[in-house]
Write a protein that holds these residues in place. Sequence first.
Motif, PDB file in Angstrom:
ATOM      1  N   GLU A 246       1.013  -1.303   0.002  1.00  0.00           N
ATOM      2  CA  GLU A 246       0.383  -0.303   0.167  1.00  0.00           C
ATOM      3  C   GLU A 246       0.734   1.225   0.200  1.00  0.00           C
ATOM      4  OE1 GLU A 246      -2.640   0.165  -0.400  1.00  0.00           O
ATOM      5  OE2 GLU A 246      -3.118  -2.160   0.059  1.00  0.00           O
ATOM      6  N   LYS A 247       0.292   2.414  -1.097  1.00  0.00           N
ATOM      7  CA  LYS A 247       0.947   2.994  -1.648  1.00  0.00           C
ATOM      8  C   LYS A 247       0.353   4.503  -0.216  1.00  0.00           C
ATOM      9  CE  LYS A 247       4.394   6.213  -2.643  1.00  0.00           C
ATOM     10  NZ  LYS A 247       5.674   6.153  -2.550  1.00  0.00           N
ATOM     11  N   LYS A 248       0.719   5.297   0.478  1.00  0.00           N
ATOM     12  CA  LYS A 248       0.593   6.434   1.033  1.00  0.00           C
ATOM     13  C   LYS A 248       0.382   7.425   0.331  1.00  0.00           C
ATOM     14  CE  LYS A 248      -0.938   9.038   5.293  1.00  0.00           C
ATOM     15  NZ  LYS A 248      -0.062   9.379   6.320  1.00  0.00           N
ATOM     16  N   LEU A 249      -0.702   7.776  -0.846  1.00  0.00           N
ATOM     17  CA  LEU A 249      -0.540   9.532  -1.374  1.00  0.00           C
ATOM     18  C   LEU A 249      -0.982  10.929  -0.692  1.00  0.00           C
ATOM     19  CD1 LEU A 249      -2.721   7.693  -4.334  1.00  0.00           C
ATOM     20  CD2 LEU A 249       0.223   7.662  -4.048  1.00  0.00           C
ATOM     21  N   ASP A 250      -1.524  10.294   0.388  1.00  0.00           N
ATOM     22  CA  ASP A 250      -1.321  11.065   0.836  1.00  0.00           C
ATOM     23  C   ASP A 250      -2.284  11.575   2.507  1.00  0.00           C
ATOM     24  OD1 ASP A 250      -4.565  11.914   0.763  1.00  0.00           O
ATOM     25  OD2 ASP A 250      -3.826  12.927  -1.174  1.00  0.00           O
ATOM     26  N   GLU A 251      -3.118  12.229   3.097  1.00  0.00           N
ATOM     27  CA  GLU A 251      -3.133  12.051   4.558  1.00  0.00           C
ATOM     28  C   GLU A 251      -4.901  11.178   4.674  1.00  0.00           C
ATOM     29  OE1 GLU A 251      -1.889  12.109   7.136  1.00  0.00           O
ATOM     30  OE2 GLU A 251      -0.345  13.898   6.208  1.00  0.00           O
TER      31      GLU A 251
ATOM     32  N   GLN B 278      -5.511   9.466   2.157  1.00  0.00           N
ATOM     33  CA  GLN B 278      -5.513   8.101  -0.212  1.00  0.00           C
ATOM     34  C   GLN B 278      -4.593   7.703   0.249  1.00  0.00           C
ATOM     35  OE1 GLN B 278      -6.556  11.122  -3.472  1.00  0.00           O
ATOM     36  NE2 GLN B 278      -7.915  10.108  -3.963  1.00  0.00           N
ATOM     37  N   GLN B 279      -4.718   6.531  -0.653  1.00  0.00           N
ATOM     38  CA  GLN B 279      -3.010   5.530  -1.065  1.00  0.00           C
ATOM     39  C   GLN B 279      -3.845   4.147  -1.767  1.00  0.00           C
ATOM     40  OE1 GLN B 279      -3.110   3.162   3.308  1.00  0.00           O
ATOM     41  NE2 GLN B 279      -3.475   1.375   2.262  1.00  0.00           N
ATOM     42  N   GLU B 280      -2.892   3.721  -2.474  1.00  0.00           N
ATOM     43  CA  GLU B 280      -3.020   2.637  -3.358  1.00  0.00           C
ATOM     44  C   GLU B 280      -2.526   1.536  -3.464  1.00  0.00           C
ATOM     45  OE1 GLU B 280      -2.668   4.775  -7.165  1.00  0.00           O
ATOM     46  OE2 GLU B 280      -0.377   4.368  -6.920  1.00  0.00           O
ATOM     47  N   THR B 281      -3.045   0.653  -4.222  1.00  0.00           N
ATOM     48  CA  THR B 281      -2.088   0.017  -4.011  1.00  0.00           C
ATOM     49  C   THR B 281      -1.198  -0.625  -5.052  1.00  0.00           C
ATOM     50  OG1 THR B 281      -3.817  -1.919  -2.582  1.00  0.00           O
ATOM     51  CG2 THR B 281      -2.214  -3.099  -3.979  1.00  0.00           C
ATOM     52  N   ARG B 282      -0.368  -1.013  -5.183  1.00  0.00           N
ATOM     53  CA  ARG B 282       1.053  -0.905  -6.027  1.00  0.00           C
ATOM     54  C   ARG B 282       1.289  -2.289  -5.900  1.00  0.00           C
ATOM     55  NH1 ARG B 282       3.816   4.582  -6.379  1.00  0.00           N
ATOM     56  NH2 ARG B 282       1.771   5.902  -6.798  1.00  0.00           N
TER      57      ARG B 282
END
Length: 203
Positions: free
Chosen positions: A175-180, A182-186
């Motif tokens: 899981e990559k945290k994009l901001d406070e 949002q996060q996305e699976t990579r």
Amino acid sequence: MHKNNMAKITGTVITEPQYDHETAGELFYRTILTTNRKSGCADEIPVIFRKGMVDENKIYYGANISVEGSFCSVNIPAGEKRKLILFLFTEQISDAAQEDDNYIFLHGFICRQPVYRKTPSGRQITDLLVAVNRPGGKSDYIPCICWAGNARYAKNLAVGSRIELTGRIQSREYEKKLDEEQQETRVAYEVSASRIYMIEEGE
């Protein structure tokens, strides 16, 4: 495929080949090959091949094939940073003659300080980044992980050490945290080493 970087994966094609890019008038296509570990987990490895270089009739959804080539990297811009893209560049394809297989040999150099750590379950692991020279003066930068005794050995390797290792190419989700909010699976790709040793000067 060159002697510093040799990989062979036997598995199942799980995506139809799609156009990836064009270089110097040559067309390159991408697909995904899935191969099972003995544990039952599956690794999904991106595979790129050049049109006209291999028998493309063997590459279709659901096909069981063996792919031989080199595990390559490309460093591309990603916003203000850069992103390392990894893939198996295919030089030979054949019908699968055995169960799923996944093997890689690398001869290269430690290009970043090894990072030793322990997993939450207490397993020892060392992260390496290995530079493998290509013909023509370029290099591939391959993330590698070592476990247990190999981890204890690898953590003491100095930047610039020349090594050889064998292992398998693996994929894992994170899981990559994009901001406070949002996060996305990579998906990350790396080589899990089963054997590693340093080559002394003069060998």
